[in-house]
Design a protein around this motif. Structure first.
Motif, short mmCIF file in Angstrom:
data_model
loop_
_atom_site.label_atom_id
_atom_site.label_comp_id
_atom_site.label_asym_id
_atom_site.label_seq_id
_atom_site.Cartn_x
_atom_site.Cartn_y
_atom_site.Cartn_z
N PRO A 53 -15.42 117.87 25.38
CA PRO A 53 -15.34 118.67 24.38
C PRO A 53 -15.97 118.11 22.79
O PRO A 53 -16.94 119.10 22.34
N ASP A 54 -15.30 117.22 22.52
CA ASP A 54 -14.85 117.17 20.81
C ASP A 54 -15.64 114.49 21.07
O ASP A 54 -15.69 114.34 20.08
N LEU B 242 -17.95 102.49 25.14
CA LEU B 242 -17.66 103.61 23.31
C LEU B 242 -17.64 104.52 23.74
O LEU B 242 -17.81 105.52 24.16
N TRP B 243 -15.68 105.35 22.92
CA TRP B 243 -15.96 107.10 22.43
C TRP B 243 -16.36 107.22 21.16
O TRP B 243 -16.57 106.54 20.17
N VAL B 244 -17.22 108.58 20.78
CA VAL B 244 -18.12 108.19 19.69
C VAL B 244 -18.29 109.38 19.79
O VAL B 244 -17.87 110.74 20.30
N SER B 245 -17.27 110.44 18.45
CA SER B 245 -16.90 111.17 17.97
C SER B 245 -18.40 112.22 17.76
O SER B 245 -19.44 111.57 17.36
N ARG C 45 -21.26 118.49 16.45
CA ARG C 45 -22.29 118.92 16.64
C ARG C 45 -21.87 119.08 18.88
O ARG C 45 -20.38 119.04 19.12
N SER C 46 -22.73 119.99 18.73
CA SER C 46 -22.25 120.64 20.26
C SER C 46 -22.14 119.90 21.28
O SER C 46 -23.75 118.95 21.70
N ALA C 47 -21.19 119.75 22.35
CA ALA C 47 -20.98 119.17 23.31
C ALA C 47 -21.69 119.55 24.55
O ALA C 47 -22.84 118.72 25.55
#
Length: 152
Positions: free
Chosen positions: A13-14, A50-53, A57-59
């Motif tokens: 979601p984020d 990698l985790w990217v925020s 933005r909408s998932a």
């Protein structure tokens, strides 16, 4: 800003989980024989993620397999590289000099060099752990979608 293309492997979601090394491009790179990333990918059978925020933005706009572009500020890469490579080297040299002039025995000096290198590696690891959530050091999505600003 340094740009890198990645493939979305999971959507949250984020944020997004992104695979950053493409096997197809990794195999055709001119630096393949001297590249640590290529060697690790071959040995372990997978690449790093990698985790990217999403930064507002909408998932729903992203799907598994999408190609996205990530950006990392040049100073983050330069400063991080200097820290990761030079700190263990400096601690190795400091421990070697201290042991050489403090004790003067060759075996102890060699052991002190190894201990200094390990201590520098531990400091790098600690610093990476303490700054892992620092937004200034994280990759960002580079696209034409506008970031939603939350008004509070």
């Amino acid at each position: 800003m340094l740009l890198e293309t990645g493939s979305v492997v999971a959507v949250e979601p984020d944020g997004l989980w992104v695979e950053t090394i493409q096997r197809s491009t990794c195999g055709s790179c001119a630096a393949q024989k001297g590249c640590g990333q290529s060697l690790l990918a071959k040995l372990t059978g997978h690449t790093s993620y990698l985790w990217v925020s999403l930064a507002g933005r909408s998932a729903d706009d992203y799907h598994i397999g999408d190609e996205i572009q990530l950006g990392v500020p040049e100073e983050v890469v330069a400063n991080g590289s200097l820290f990761v490579y030079f700190l263990p080297l400096l601690t190795l040299l400091a421990a070697t000099v201290a042991a050489h002039y403090g004790i003067g025995r060759e075996g102890v000096t060699a052991l002190a060099a190894i201990a200094g290198l390990l201590a520098g590696g531990a400091l790098v690891r600690w610093r990476a752990y303490t700054t892992r959530h620092d937004s200034r050091l994280q990759p960002v999505l580079v696209d034409d979608r506008q970031v939603v600003q939350l008004v509070g």
